[in-house]
Write a protein that holds these residues in place. Structure first.
Motif, PDB file in Angstrom:
ATOM      1  N   ILE A 273       0.862  -1.175   0.000  1.00 18.62           N
ATOM      2  CA  ILE A 273       0.000   0.000   0.000  1.00 18.62           C
ATOM      3  C   ILE A 273       0.901   1.228   0.000  1.00 18.62           C
ATOM      4  O   ILE A 273       1.542   1.544   1.000  1.00 18.62           O
ATOM      5  N   GLY A 274       0.991   1.903  -1.130  1.00 15.39           N
ATOM      6  CA  GLY A 274       1.877   3.045  -1.284  1.00 15.39           C
ATOM      7  C   GLY A 274       3.073   2.693  -2.147  1.00 15.39           C
ATOM      8  O   GLY A 274       3.580   1.562  -2.135  1.00 15.39           O
ATOM      9  N   GLU A 275       3.542   3.680  -2.926  1.00 12.16           N
ATOM     10  CA  GLU A 275       4.645   3.434  -3.850  1.00 12.16           C
ATOM     11  C   GLU A 275       5.971   3.204  -3.132  1.00 12.16           C
ATOM     12  O   GLU A 275       6.170   3.645  -2.002  1.00 12.16           O
ATOM     13  N   ILE A 276       6.851   2.514  -3.843  1.00 10.24           N
ATOM     14  CA  ILE A 276       8.228   2.294  -3.389  1.00 10.24           C
ATOM     15  C   ILE A 276       9.160   2.790  -4.488  1.00 10.24           C
ATOM     16  O   ILE A 276       9.195   2.222  -5.591  1.00 10.24           O
ATOM     17  N   PRO A 277       9.900   3.863  -4.265  1.00  9.61           N
ATOM     18  CA  PRO A 277      10.792   4.377  -5.313  1.00  9.61           C
ATOM     19  C   PRO A 277      11.882   3.368  -5.653  1.00  9.61           C
ATOM     20  O   PRO A 277      12.379   2.645  -4.785  1.00  9.61           O
ATOM     21  N   GLU A 278      12.262   3.317  -6.923  1.00  8.06           N
ATOM     22  CA  GLU A 278      13.349   2.429  -7.323  1.00  8.06           C
ATOM     23  C   GLU A 278      14.632   2.861  -6.635  1.00  8.06           C
ATOM     24  O   GLU A 278      14.913   4.046  -6.497  1.00  8.06           O
ATOM     25  N   ASN A 279      15.379   1.869  -6.173  1.00 13.56           N
ATOM     26  CA  ASN A 279      16.646   2.046  -5.448  1.00 13.56           C
ATOM     27  C   ASN A 279      16.456   2.608  -4.043  1.00 13.56           C
ATOM     28  O   ASN A 279      17.433   3.026  -3.400  1.00 13.56           O
ATOM     29  N   ALA A 280      15.215   2.631  -3.554  1.00 11.03           N
ATOM     30  CA  ALA A 280      14.988   3.021  -2.159  1.00 11.03           C
ATOM     31  C   ALA A 280      15.687   2.023  -1.239  1.00 11.03           C
ATOM     32  O   ALA A 280      15.772   0.830  -1.533  1.00 11.03           O
ATOM     33  N   MET A 281      16.173   2.516  -0.117  1.00 13.98           N
ATOM     34  CA  MET A 281      16.800   1.653   0.877  1.00 13.98           C
ATOM     35  C   MET A 281      15.721   1.124   1.814  1.00 13.98           C
ATOM     36  O   MET A 281      14.978   1.890   2.447  1.00 13.98           O
ATOM     37  N   LEU A 282      15.639  -0.208   1.892  1.00 15.09           N
ATOM     38  CA  LEU A 282      14.569  -0.868   2.635  1.00 15.09           C
ATOM     39  C   LEU A 282      15.114  -1.586   3.864  1.00 15.09           C
ATOM     40  O   LEU A 282      16.225  -2.126   3.851  1.00 15.09           O
ATOM     41  N   VAL A 283      14.299  -1.606   4.921  1.00 17.28           N
ATOM     42  CA  VAL A 283      14.557  -2.438   6.092  1.00 17.28           C
ATOM     43  C   VAL A 283      13.283  -3.207   6.393  1.00 17.28           C
ATOM     44  O   VAL A 283      12.189  -2.796   6.014  1.00 17.28           O
ATOM     45  N   VAL A 284      13.424  -4.347   7.068  1.00 15.45           N
ATOM     46  CA  VAL A 284      12.269  -5.090   7.550  1.00 15.45           C
ATOM     47  C   VAL A 284      12.051  -4.704   9.007  1.00 15.45           C
ATOM     48  O   VAL A 284      12.937  -4.882   9.852  1.00 15.45           O
ATOM     49  N   LEU A 285      10.891  -4.158   9.287  1.00 16.23           N
ATOM     50  CA  LEU A 285      10.549  -3.715  10.630  1.00 16.23           C
ATOM     51  C   LEU A 285       9.793  -4.811  11.377  1.00 16.23           C
ATOM     52  O   LEU A 285       9.203  -5.695  10.756  1.00 16.23           O
ATOM     53  N   ARG A 286       9.792  -4.713  12.680  1.00 18.77           N
ATOM     54  CA  ARG A 286       8.951  -5.609  13.469  1.00 18.77           C
ATOM     55  C   ARG A 286       8.038  -4.766  14.334  1.00 18.77           C
ATOM     56  O   ARG A 286       8.494  -3.924  15.112  1.00 18.77           O
TER      57      ARG A 286
END
Length: 379
Positions: A273-286
């Motif tokens: 839900i919501g865009e993700i820009p290309e090359n965005a830095m991602l983390v997995v949250l808890r």
């Protein structure tokens, strides 16, 4: 804020009469999806009184600390509040943001001083594919001329439904907007702690992540959740666990934008839900447990800083439907803790499918997931 339990035509008409509103005071109505059939009754009653109406349909309402699938919230707006509905959205973020800005600028002429910064409250159809991009464009055109807040409407099954309305329309692919005077803005919080390890979203299209670090997105997501949290994800249990392990987009400011993966494609791509820009830095949250979360305390502090004491006042709350899925029965306790922390006379609102605001005062407007948005209502 008034909650109306019975929504037959007579009850709706009597409730509007009982509000004793000024002739030029618009009405905001929040409905749960199960009560969508009541929209024409509100349209007829408001039109009979010559009153402007805006409203939206959400998965459920928040009423007396509980989650409710019946009734409606009636929220009178200050006399003369500019409101609008814009439909036919979903094709191009820049041109559609320009349409919203035109309505906002028209509304700003109703304010006496150009130094006054009203609160722009927006409620989108949550299935629009580029809400975050529209917010970017809005900020480029309006900057700090307004404060920003809002939420997404619709249902939890993420199927198309007409979910925003005014006096004559009930539509999807649309947004309603209000310019609320004399506000300091709403507060938004999620309470997530950002882990140190980040990866790049190497192939994205709108709301979809095809690859992370050049590998199929789901495979990487599986490995991160397993190594960091000891949970084995499969295509079958994906949505059950996705709300517990949302993705975070890291911003240069140090803030994080939360994205909940809600669907898994056959090719291993993640739909959020919501865009993700290309090359965005991602983390997995808890997502934190209720007792470990700082969200309520931080939200109450921000509201008190901006608005002063909320004791005896009403608080409009949008609570993410994904957050409710994470906390389950404890969501009610989180709402109750917010009421105790703020001293609000009542906390009412709706489950939302996305939240709009900034994690700091006068900040950049973002589309978030798994958040709480609070707005003091009335004097």
């Amino acid at each position: 804020m008034r909650y109306l339990a019975e929504l037959d035509a007579v009850s709706v008409a009597n409730a509007l009469t009982g509000l004793a509103l000024a002739p030029d005071a618009p009405l905001l109505v929040l409905l749960p999806a199960a009560e969508a059939a009541a929209v024409p009754r509100f349209q007829a009653a408001c039109s009979a009184q010559g009153r402007s109406l805006v409203g939206a349909i959400f998965p459920e309402l928040i009423v007396a600390g509980d989650l409710c699938r019946q009734g409606a919230w009636l929220l009178p707006l200050p006399p003369g509040t500019p409101t609008f509905l814009i439909d036919g959205l979903g094709a191009d973020a820049a041109s559609e943001a320009a349409r919203i800005v035109a309505s906002v600028r028209s509304g700003l002429t109703h304010f006496d001083s150009p130094l006054e910064r009203p609160l722009l409250a927006l409620v989108f159809d949550g299935l629009l594919p580029h809400i975050a991009s529209m917010l970017d464009e809005l900020y480029l055109l309006l900057a700090n001329r307004v404060e920003y807040t809002g939420a997404n409407s619709g249902n939890e099954s993420f199927t198309t439904m007409p979910c925003v309305f005014d006096n004559v329309k009930l539509v999807d692919h649309a947004v309603i907007g209000m310019l609320l005077p004399g506000r300091h803005g709403a507060a938004l919080e999620h309470g997530f702690v950002v882990p140190p390890h980040a990866l790049a979203a190497t192939a994205t299209t709108g709301n979809c992540i095809a690859s992370i670090d050049w590998r199929p997105a789901f495979s990487v997501y599986q490995e991160l959740v397993s190594s960091s949290y000891g949970v084995t994800l499969t295509p079958e249990n994906f949505y059950q666990f996705g709300v517990h392990f949302p993705l975070g987009i890291l911003l240069a400011s140090g803030e994080v934008i939360v994205r909940v993966p809600v669907a898994l494609r056959e090719d291993g791509a993640l739909f959020c839900i919501g865009e993700i820009p290309e090359n965005a830095m991602l983390v997995v949250l808890r997502a934190s447990d209720i007792d470990d979360s700082t969200c309520v305390a931080r939200l109450a502090e921000r509201l008190a800083f901006d608005e002063g004491s909320l004791i005896g006042r009403d608080l409009l709350l949008f609570y993410c439907a994904g957050r409710r899925l994470h906390h389950m029965q404890h969501a009610r306790e989180e709402i109750a803790r917010l009421q105790r922390a703020t001293g609000a006379a009542q906390v009412g609102g709706a489950l939302s499918t996305g939240e709009i605001g900034s994690l700091r005062r006068n900040g950049y407007p973002t589309l978030q997931n798994e958040c709480l948005v609070g707005l003091p209502w009335g004097a």
